[in-house]
Write a protein that holds these residues in place. Structure first.
Motif, PDB file in Angstrom:
ATOM      1  N   SER A   1      11.163  -4.415  -4.537  1.00  0.00           N
ATOM      2  CA  SER A   1      11.641  -3.481  -4.503  1.00  0.00           C
ATOM      3  C   SER A   1      11.041  -2.348  -5.424  1.00  0.00           C
ATOM      4  N   ASP A   2      10.370  -2.972  -7.133  1.00  0.00           N
ATOM      5  CA  ASP A   2       9.703  -2.185  -7.489  1.00  0.00           C
ATOM      6  C   ASP A   2       8.174  -2.428  -7.688  1.00  0.00           C
ATOM      7  N   ILE A   3       7.222  -1.806  -7.351  1.00  0.00           N
ATOM      8  CA  ILE A   3       5.918  -2.290  -7.214  1.00  0.00           C
ATOM      9  C   ILE A   3       5.458  -2.602  -8.721  1.00  0.00           C
TER      10      ILE A   3
ATOM     11  N   ALA B   1       0.882   3.037  -3.510  1.00  0.00           N
ATOM     12  CA  ALA B   1       1.641   3.835  -4.182  1.00  0.00           C
ATOM     13  C   ALA B   1       3.275   3.060  -3.589  1.00  0.00           C
ATOM     14  N   THR B   2       2.942   2.273  -2.563  1.00  0.00           N
ATOM     15  CA  THR B   2       3.707   1.035  -1.771  1.00  0.00           C
ATOM     16  C   THR B   2       3.469  -0.416  -1.622  1.00  0.00           C
ATOM     17  N   GLY B   3       2.151  -0.390  -2.800  1.00  0.00           N
ATOM     18  CA  GLY B   3       1.264  -1.659  -2.191  1.00  0.00           C
ATOM     19  C   GLY B   3       0.690  -3.049  -3.607  1.00  0.00           C
TER      20      GLY B   3
ATOM     21  N   SER C   1       4.852  -5.614  -0.604  1.00  0.00           N
ATOM     22  CA  SER C   1       5.013  -4.130  -0.178  1.00  0.00           C
ATOM     23  C   SER C   1       7.035  -3.891  -0.650  1.00  0.00           C
ATOM     24  N   ALA C   2       6.571  -2.875  -0.714  1.00  0.00           N
ATOM     25  CA  ALA C   2       7.714  -2.080  -0.682  1.00  0.00           C
ATOM     26  C   ALA C   2       8.622  -1.455  -0.305  1.00  0.00           C
ATOM     27  N   ASP C   3       9.801  -2.297  -0.066  1.00  0.00           N
ATOM     28  CA  ASP C   3      10.977  -2.875   1.463  1.00  0.00           C
ATOM     29  C   ASP C   3      12.524  -2.732   0.270  1.00  0.00           C
TER      30      ASP C   3
END
Length: 132
Positions: free
Chosen positions: A13-15, A35-37, A50-52
């Protein structure tokens, strides 16, 4: 033909929070971050964060990492002093600590291997166990 495990991707939820936990608490080596991983490395394990949206973790699925027996106690103490939440008590051969990452993914540090587990199972097999 398959030759082994390539990588594991974990939804987080928070890289930044997960990056810090896996790098600073568990000792993974950072290889890339965006930014997302992030790509991290430990031994020969490639881990992708991995942000998800995080799904429920109600089942027994977990990821176990190896540690030398002589390093186990100090590392377990390090984890406990870091404030990890333990989710299970070890009942199998060898030393293990079962704990959660910041998103509730179930992790384990274990000082044995498949051979030591099978050796223990030969002495005390699980219900209806068949060894090959």
């Amino acid at each position: 033909m398959l030759s082994g495990l390539n990588h594991i991707t974990i939804a987080v939820s928070d890289i930044s929070r997960s990056f810090d936990f896996y790098v600073h608490t568990l000792g993974f080596t950072p290889k890339a971050r965006w930014a997302t991983g992030a790509y991290l490395y430990l031994g020969n394990l490639w881990l992708c964060l991995s942000a998800d949206v995080i799904a429920s973790h109600e089942d027994y699925t977990h990821y176990a990492f190896s540690i030398r027996s002589e390093d186990f106690d100090a590392f377990a103490a390090h984890l406990k002093s870091s404030g990890v939440t333990e989710w299970k008590t070890n009942k199998s051969e060898g030393k293990s600590i079962y704990f959660l990452d910041p998103d509730g993914h179930k992790l384990e540090i274990h000082d044995g291997d498949l051979d030591s587990r099978l050796s223990a199972c030969m002495k005390h097999p699980y219900e209806k166990m068949v060894l090959f």
